[in-house]
Design an enzyme around this catalytic site. Structure first.
Site, PDB file in Angstrom:
ATOM      1  N   CYS A 198     -19.319  19.186  26.658  1.00 13.25           N
ATOM      2  CA  CYS A 198     -18.249  19.156  25.659  1.00 13.25           C
ATOM      3  C   CYS A 198     -18.805  18.663  24.317  1.00 13.25           C
ATOM      4  CB  CYS A 198     -17.082  18.319  26.173  1.00 13.25           C
ATOM      5  SG  CYS A 198     -15.520  18.645  25.310  1.00 13.25           S
ATOM      6  N   HIS A 240     -16.156  20.349  31.995  1.00  9.92           N
ATOM      7  CA  HIS A 240     -16.575  19.026  32.437  1.00  9.92           C
ATOM      8  C   HIS A 240     -16.866  18.985  33.940  1.00  9.92           C
ATOM      9  CE1 HIS A 240     -15.603  16.508  28.839  1.00  9.92           C
ATOM     10  NE2 HIS A 240     -14.780  17.515  28.578  1.00  9.92           N
ATOM     11  N   GLU A 283     -18.435  16.724  35.520  1.00 10.19           N
ATOM     12  CA  GLU A 283     -18.300  15.338  35.987  1.00 10.19           C
ATOM     13  C   GLU A 283     -16.854  15.001  36.340  1.00 10.19           C
ATOM     14  OE1 GLU A 283     -17.290  14.835  31.625  1.00 10.19           O
ATOM     15  OE2 GLU A 283     -18.325  16.246  32.930  1.00 10.19           O
TER      16      GLU A 283
END
Length: 222
Positions: free
Chosen positions: A86, A194, A196
């Protein structure tokens, strides 16, 4: 595997990225933006999402000129790994570590939702756990995720198999549906979604977990 995560004023995904790396078995150090050097023995640098320096000027532009990004450039030039997610992807383009640019989303709206991605290449240590064509569900959260590249650059990225991920339903207007790109040596990945945030069951999905385990396996066996 030793991971260093850069932390800027406005970073808000640094702890999420730390957790994803640690669950994959990495030894993680958080590195402040004013530091001049990465920890000795760093294998991979994580550049997290957020709003570095409040997204003033352009997203990632001020961060790209911070002291620690000089060490990031040196690390990459030596063949070190880096993962920018990002805002981290925006910083990697602003440092010119990765090509292209990230502009405002096509509809000028902030987007925060889970999207469908396609793995375009398995020929990288970031994506080796998947077959090309695998579909993933990964969250996005950005206002400037519209990847722009001219026709010549797009042709080069495609010819060199450096498009890591594409959107199945392009949410932001990115050229070629691009969601993530690799460096020439395939050791740097920038992506807007994302992983994660999709690396643990408690987060509602685990489609991003394999990226971190794949990196761990590659670096341990190197």
């Amino acid at each position: 595997m030793k991971a260093a995560i850069l932390v800027f004023p406005g970073s808000n995904c640094d702890r999420d990225l730390q957790t994803a790396f640690e669950k994959a078995g990495a030894d993680v150090t958080m590195v402040w933006h004013k530091d001049n050097a990465l920890p000795a023995g760093t294998d991979i640098v994580g550049v997290p999402g957020g709003f570095s320096y409040g997204d003033y000027l352009r997203c990632g532009a001020i961060a790209a000129n911070s002291p620690i990004c000089g060490s990031l450039r040196e690390h990459v030039a030596r063949g070190g790994y880096a993962l920018g997610i990002c805002n981290g992807f925006q910083i990697l383009t602003e440092t010119r570590i990765l090509p292209g640019a990230l502009l405002r989303n096509a509809d000028l709206k902030y987007l925060c939702k889970t999207v469908s991605l396609q793995v375009k290449t398995s020929d990288s240590d970031f994506t080796r756990a998947w077959n090309a064509g695998t579909e993933l569900r990964i969250p996005i959260a950005h206002h400037e995720g519209n990847y722009r590249a001219d026709a010549e650059l797009m042709k080069q990225l495609e010819a060199e198999d450096r498009i890591a991920f594409t959107y199945n339903d392009n949410p932001n207007g990115s050229a070629g549906n691009v969601a993530g790109v690799l460096s020439e040596n395939r050791r740097v990945l920038g992506m807007m979604p994302h992983p994660e945030r999709a690396a643990d069951e408690v987060l509602g999905g685990t489609d991003g977990r394999a990226m971190f385990t794949s990196l761990m396996n590659a670096l341990v066996s190197a």
